[in-house]
Design a protein around this motif. Structure first.
Motif: not given
Length: 285
Positions: A30-34
């Motif tokens: 995702t845009k915030i990390g896994k």
């Protein structure tokens, strides 16, 4: 979002409902990390993360654009850690304390914090925030939506008052998304609300409050007793109101529309002049 982008998102939501049930959990970029997710038929958090890579990013932007960067975020009803990890990853907060009552969701919360430990430190607590006054307080655990846990009677669960958090975990912003349990949570947080200029960010959902047995006038009274100002985005403009004058009316308006909204609540130590314009129209009623 352009037409093709919207179409792609819809297709990915459909894909999520097809493949989601095939595994117990999925690890998604995702845009915030896994993020590790579990499929739920009504779980908008998981479906949004899978389809768009983010969840309520616009809400985080306007809230922290209003209150500024913070040291410690207290995330009540943390779910799988989206708000905490997003705030850390975006630089809105330096550290976070995440409270989540559902043991299965709490396990995913811990795994996601491990997957994103480079974003910042998150202290996790498996408990239900509340006032601690009801002997049979507990949590309804939804099997179709991990974000729909809420307080009920008859199911035993550990309860923690926000006012009883150890000093090293004291927050300077509180974020509550508890599916209607907010009344009970605020009952355990009067000291926290009055400690300096600590804003409370809260999702107000009248149907959820009533499902938990809370009449809207009681919620309006509790908020008005604890907070002086409320800020909310209406029609792309930031509105600032006195809680005593407007909260009950606002709850009834949400109830009539069968909808919910995120508001920021401030005590009397926070004045309108402290709030930056940020391109919005300000109005104190």
């Amino acid at each position: 979002m352009n037409r093709w982008r919207k179409l792609l998102v819809r297709l990915r939501v459909i894909l999520w409902h097809i493949i989601g049930p095939l595994r117990d959990t999925w690890t998604v970029n995702t845009k915030i990390g896994k993020m590790k997710l579990r499929y739920g038929r009504q779980d908008t958090i998981a479906s949004n993360l899978f389809a768009t890579g983010e969840y309520e990013a616009d809400t985080l932007r306007w809230v922290f654009g209003l209150i500024g960067r913070r040291q410690t975020l207290l995330d009540v009803g943390a779910n799988v850690g989206v708000t905490s990890i997003s705030a850390l990853r975006s630089g809105y907060a330096t550290s976070a304390v995440a409270i989540e009552p559902d043991a299965h969701t709490f396990a995913l919360l811990n795994e996601n914090c491990q997957l994103n430990q480079d974003a910042g430190n998150v202290v996790t607590i498996c408990a239900a925030a509340g006032s601690g006054r009801r002997l049979l307080s507990g949590v309804h655990l939804s099997v179709t939506n991990s974000g729909d846990s809420h307080m009920v009677s008859g199911y035993q669960a550990p309860i923690i008052k926000l006012d009883e958090l150890p000093v090293e975990l004291l927050p300077d912003v509180v974020w509550i998304d508890a599916q209607g349990s907010e009344y009970d949570i605020l009952g355990g947080a009067p000291i926290t609300a009055m400690r300096g200029a600590v804003p409370f960010v809260m999702e107000l959902w009248p149907a959820g409050l009533q499902r938990c047995g809370v009449e809207l006038w009681k919620m309006a009274r509790r908020i008005s007793q604890m907070f002086y100002w409320m800020a909310v985005v209406e029609d792309a403009q930031l509105r600032i109101y006195r809680t005593e004058k407007y909260m009950l009316e606002y709850l009834h308006a949400l109830n009539r529309g069968n909808t919910f909204a995120t508001v920021v609540l401030f005590n009397e130590r926070w004045t309108v002049n402290n709030i930056p314009p940020s391109g919005f129209t300000e109005r104190a009623e």
